[in-house]
Design an enzyme around this catalytic site. Structure first.
Site, short mmCIF file in Angstrom:
data_model
loop_
_atom_site.label_atom_id
_atom_site.label_comp_id
_atom_site.label_asym_id
_atom_site.label_seq_id
_atom_site.Cartn_x
_atom_site.Cartn_y
_atom_site.Cartn_z
N PRO A 179 25.14 2.22 26.79
CA PRO A 179 25.21 3.49 25.96
C PRO A 179 23.80 4.21 25.40
O PRO A 179 23.55 4.31 24.35
CB PRO A 179 25.87 3.09 24.75
CG PRO A 179 25.32 1.45 24.51
CD PRO A 179 25.21 0.97 25.88
N CYS A 180 23.39 4.71 26.46
CA CYS A 180 22.00 5.48 26.15
C CYS A 180 22.23 6.69 25.47
O CYS A 180 21.33 7.55 24.77
CB CYS A 180 21.36 5.93 27.59
SG CYS A 180 22.38 6.85 28.61
#
Length: 157
Positions: A120-121
């Site tokens: 989850p950047c």
């Protein structure tokens, strides 16, 4: 390497992987692509991503095999520790990794994340709360953060 395409609210996602695990997920702009049959090694990834976009999944349980440098992999592992519905600044992430001065390298590794959504950047934001940089486009980053926001703003009208 097997390839699959799935529809998401943000466009078509291209999944790539093999028996070693999922190596890439990218969101595509433009025409819709699809598979007649999903490759068996990508079925679980497609299922879990669909659940995520339907609001039924907050964590992923997949065998991952992203390709990158040791430093990039260290950053990607740290990204996976940011809980659903939470955000962290690039500075906080650099501190967590043990080197505040590495903020640019951390941001660069974040930008090279090959596993869209699963790593989850999108949960990394600027120190001032701004939605800085996102390879998939800031409109997608905003959508993902809104999707994960545990408190939905209710309309008064």
């Amino acid at each position: 390497m097997e390839i699959a395409f799935i529809h998401t609210p943000l466009g078509t996602a291209k999944l790539e992987g093999d028996q070693q695990g999922l190596s890439a997920i990218t969101v595509l702009d433009g025409k819709e692509l699809h598979n007649d049959v999903l490759p068996e090694v990508l079925e679980d990834a497609a299922y879990q991503l669909t659940e995520y976009f339907e609001g039924k999944r907050k964590t992923f349980s997949l065998e991952l095999n992203p390709q990158g440098t040791d430093f990039q992999k260290k950053v990607w592992e740290a990204l996976q520790e940011i809980p659903y519905g939470k955000t962290m600044s690039y500075m906080e992430l650099s501190k967590k990794l043990g080197d505040v001065k590495a903020i640019r390298a951390v941001a660069a590794a974040n930008g090279r994340n090959p596993l869209w959504v699963v790593i989850p950047c999108h949960r990394v934001i600027g120190s001032d709360g701004s939605l800085t940089g996102y390879a998939g486009g800031l409109h997608r980053k905003k959508w993902l953060l809104d999707h994960e926001n545990p408190v939905k703003q209710q309309s008064l009208f």
